[in-house]
Design a protein around this motif. Structure first.
Motif, PDB file in Angstrom:
ATOM      1  N   SER A  15      58.935  17.271 -31.456  1.00 32.49           N
ATOM      2  CA  SER A  15      59.563  18.640 -31.863  1.00 32.49           C
ATOM      3  C   SER A  15      60.385  18.374 -33.089  1.00 32.49           C
ATOM      4  N   ASP A  16      61.144  17.458 -33.450  1.00 28.30           N
ATOM      5  CA  ASP A  16      61.698  17.294 -34.898  1.00 28.30           C
ATOM      6  C   ASP A  16      60.906  17.573 -36.060  1.00 28.30           C
ATOM      7  N   ARG A  17      59.464  17.566 -35.775  1.00 26.73           N
ATOM      8  CA  ARG A  17      58.647  17.714 -36.800  1.00 26.73           C
ATOM      9  C   ARG A  17      58.002  18.912 -36.834  1.00 26.73           C
ATOM     10  N   LEU A  18      58.022  19.671 -35.900  1.00 27.13           N
ATOM     11  CA  LEU A  18      57.265  20.910 -35.433  1.00 27.13           C
ATOM     12  C   LEU A  18      58.140  21.965 -35.460  1.00 27.13           C
ATOM     13  N   MET A  77      58.959  27.726 -27.742  1.00 27.05           N
ATOM     14  CA  MET A  77      57.652  27.466 -27.140  1.00 27.05           C
ATOM     15  C   MET A  77      57.125  28.849 -26.555  1.00 27.05           C
ATOM     16  N   LEU A  78      55.647  29.033 -26.575  1.00 26.69           N
ATOM     17  CA  LEU A  78      54.927  30.099 -26.076  1.00 26.69           C
ATOM     18  C   LEU A  78      54.228  29.398 -25.043  1.00 26.69           C
ATOM     19  N   ASN A 102      66.365  26.725 -19.238  1.00 29.80           N
ATOM     20  CA  ASN A 102      67.736  26.185 -18.411  1.00 29.80           C
ATOM     21  C   ASN A 102      68.345  25.058 -19.723  1.00 29.80           C
ATOM     22  N   ASN A 103      67.506  24.840 -20.570  1.00 31.59           N
ATOM     23  CA  ASN A 103      68.194  23.826 -21.828  1.00 31.59           C
ATOM     24  C   ASN A 103      68.469  24.788 -22.982  1.00 31.59           C
ATOM     25  N   GLY A 104      68.183  26.083 -22.810  1.00 28.95           N
ATOM     26  CA  GLY A 104      68.516  26.878 -23.938  1.00 28.95           C
ATOM     27  C   GLY A 104      67.373  26.829 -25.060  1.00 28.95           C
ATOM     28  N   VAL A 105      66.304  26.426 -24.892  1.00 33.28           N
ATOM     29  CA  VAL A 105      65.212  26.650 -25.728  1.00 33.28           C
ATOM     30  C   VAL A 105      64.573  28.017 -25.605  1.00 33.28           C
ATOM     31  N   GLU A 106      64.265  28.553 -26.691  1.00 29.72           N
ATOM     32  CA  GLU A 106      63.610  30.037 -26.666  1.00 29.72           C
ATOM     33  C   GLU A 106      62.179  29.760 -26.391  1.00 29.72           C
ATOM     34  N   THR A 107      62.002  30.403 -25.145  1.00 28.81           N
ATOM     35  CA  THR A 107      60.638  30.371 -24.421  1.00 28.81           C
ATOM     36  C   THR A 107      60.160  31.616 -23.988  1.00 28.81           C
ATOM     37  N   TRP A 108      58.955  31.941 -24.601  1.00 34.17           N
ATOM     38  CA  TRP A 108      57.953  33.129 -24.317  1.00 34.17           C
ATOM     39  C   TRP A 108      57.130  32.606 -23.144  1.00 34.17           C
ATOM     40  N   ASP A 126      42.469  39.719 -26.143  1.00 32.72           N
ATOM     41  CA  ASP A 126      43.108  40.390 -27.168  1.00 32.72           C
ATOM     42  C   ASP A 126      44.545  40.132 -27.356  1.00 32.72           C
ATOM     43  N   LEU A 127      45.117  40.540 -25.977  1.00 32.35           N
ATOM     44  CA  LEU A 127      46.582  40.432 -25.732  1.00 32.35           C
ATOM     45  C   LEU A 127      47.124  38.909 -26.304  1.00 32.35           C
ATOM     46  N   ARG A 128      46.582  37.753 -25.839  1.00 33.29           N
ATOM     47  CA  ARG A 128      46.693  36.550 -25.984  1.00 33.29           C
ATOM     48  C   ARG A 128      46.759  36.520 -27.649  1.00 33.29           C
ATOM     49  N   ARG A 129      45.835  36.803 -28.250  1.00 35.79           N
ATOM     50  CA  ARG A 129      45.847  36.545 -29.706  1.00 35.79           C
ATOM     51  C   ARG A 129      46.950  37.425 -30.330  1.00 35.79           C
ATOM     52  N   GLU A 130      47.301  38.469 -29.977  1.00 35.28           N
ATOM     53  CA  GLU A 130      48.198  39.423 -30.553  1.00 35.28           C
ATOM     54  C   GLU A 130      49.766  38.662 -30.215  1.00 35.28           C
ATOM     55  N   VAL A 131      49.816  38.165 -28.817  1.00 35.87           N
ATOM     56  CA  VAL A 131      51.199  37.262 -28.693  1.00 35.87           C
ATOM     57  C   VAL A 131      51.104  36.111 -29.618  1.00 35.87           C
ATOM     58  N   GLU A 132      50.334  35.359 -29.681  1.00 34.21           N
ATOM     59  CA  GLU A 132      50.276  34.212 -30.523  1.00 34.21           C
ATOM     60  C   GLU A 132      50.461  34.603 -31.870  1.00 34.21           C
ATOM     61  N   THR A 133      49.812  35.528 -32.422  1.00 37.55           N
ATOM     62  CA  THR A 133      50.277  35.911 -33.857  1.00 37.55           C
ATOM     63  C   THR A 133      51.546  36.320 -34.032  1.00 37.55           C
ATOM     64  N   VAL A 134      52.270  37.255 -33.027  1.00 37.80           N
ATOM     65  CA  VAL A 134      53.465  37.688 -33.299  1.00 37.80           C
ATOM     66  C   VAL A 134      54.451  36.402 -33.045  1.00 37.80           C
ATOM     67  N   PHE A 135      54.252  35.582 -32.192  1.00 39.34           N
ATOM     68  CA  PHE A 135      55.018  34.405 -31.994  1.00 39.34           C
ATOM     69  C   PHE A 135      55.172  33.319 -33.218  1.00 39.34           C
ATOM     70  N   LEU A 136      53.823  33.231 -33.647  1.00 39.43           N
ATOM     71  CA  LEU A 136      53.576  32.412 -34.831  1.00 39.43           C
ATOM     72  C   LEU A 136      54.189  32.957 -36.313  1.00 39.43           C
ATOM     73  N   ARG A 137      54.091  34.287 -36.433  1.00 38.94           N
ATOM     74  CA  ARG A 137      54.713  34.760 -37.578  1.00 38.94           C
ATOM     75  C   ARG A 137      56.170  34.774 -37.495  1.00 38.94           C
ATOM     76  N   LYS A 138      56.822  34.855 -36.125  1.00 34.62           N
ATOM     77  CA  LYS A 138      58.280  34.541 -36.184  1.00 34.62           C
ATOM     78  C   LYS A 138      58.404  33.288 -36.480  1.00 34.62           C
ATOM     79  N   LEU A 139      58.055  32.379 -35.931  1.00 36.28           N
ATOM     80  CA  LEU A 139      58.199  30.637 -36.240  1.00 36.28           C
ATOM     81  C   LEU A 139      57.936  30.465 -37.672  1.00 36.28           C
ATOM     82  N   PHE A 140      57.158  31.044 -38.501  1.00 41.49           N
ATOM     83  CA  PHE A 140      56.719  30.651 -39.749  1.00 41.49           C
ATOM     84  C   PHE A 140      57.601  31.665 -40.812  1.00 41.49           C
ATOM     85  N   ALA A 141      58.350  32.561 -40.221  1.00 43.79           N
ATOM     86  CA  ALA A 141      58.961  33.309 -41.111  1.00 43.79           C
ATOM     87  C   ALA A 141      60.428  32.904 -41.228  1.00 43.79           C
ATOM     88  N   GLN A 142      60.873  31.807 -40.498  1.00 38.34           N
ATOM     89  CA  GLN A 142      62.127  31.314 -40.372  1.00 38.34           C
ATOM     90  C   GLN A 142      62.549  30.194 -41.662  1.00 38.34           C
TER      91      GLN A 142
END
Length: 142
Positions: A15-18, A77-78, A102-108, A126-142
């Motif tokens: 987790s420390d590397r991802l 995590m998604l 419960n541990n306070g980790v952002e979880t979709w 199609d929805l799976r791909r859209e949700v993954e795209t939104v999730f990953l964009r959010k992660l890599f924009a940070q």
């Protein structure tokens, strides 16, 4: 299921590397998985994974279970699951999502009410791909 387990396991040990993880219908604990998977599958899974009734194998399962190591997951995590999955029951995703939150980790969490193991319906895939795209964009924009 294997990929979902590996995603969770990777998040517990690296987790420390991802920046985060995406997990689909993964085994979060082999012991609870064996207890809750469809009965007709248990003997074949025991032959493949090991028998959770054997104390030595049970100890291995406890050591490697992402659910038992969920405190090591610190990144978002998604999790996606089919509600009618006969292979990896919804309870595997439910319990890891509850522990992460419960541990306070952002979880979709996306639960597909009309899917089993995998997302075979075009609209759901199609929805799976859209949700993954939104999730990953959010992660890599940070």
């Amino acid at each position: 299921s294997y990929g979902g387990y590996m995603s969770l396991a990777s998040m517990t040990f690296y987790s420390d590397r991802l920046v985060g993880g995406v997990e689909r219908y993964g085994i979060s604990d082999f012991i609870s998985f064996m207890a809750n998977t469809e009965a007709y599958r248990r003997d074949n899974r025991r032959a493949e994974y090991g028998d959770e009734r054997d104390p030595k194998m049970r100890a291995v399962f406890e050591r490697i279970a992402p659910l038992k190591n969920v405190g090591k997951i610190t990144k978002p995590m998604l999790v996606m699951q089919g509600a009618n999955d006969p292979r990896v029951p919804q309870s595997e995703s439910d319990q890891v999502v509850a522990a992460l939150r419960n541990n306070g980790v952002e979880t979709w969490y996306v639960l597909y009410a009309d899917e089993g193991h995998g997302f075979l319906k075009k609209a759901n895939n199609d929805l799976r791909r859209e949700v993954e795209t939104v999730f990953l964009r959010k992660l890599f924009a940070q």
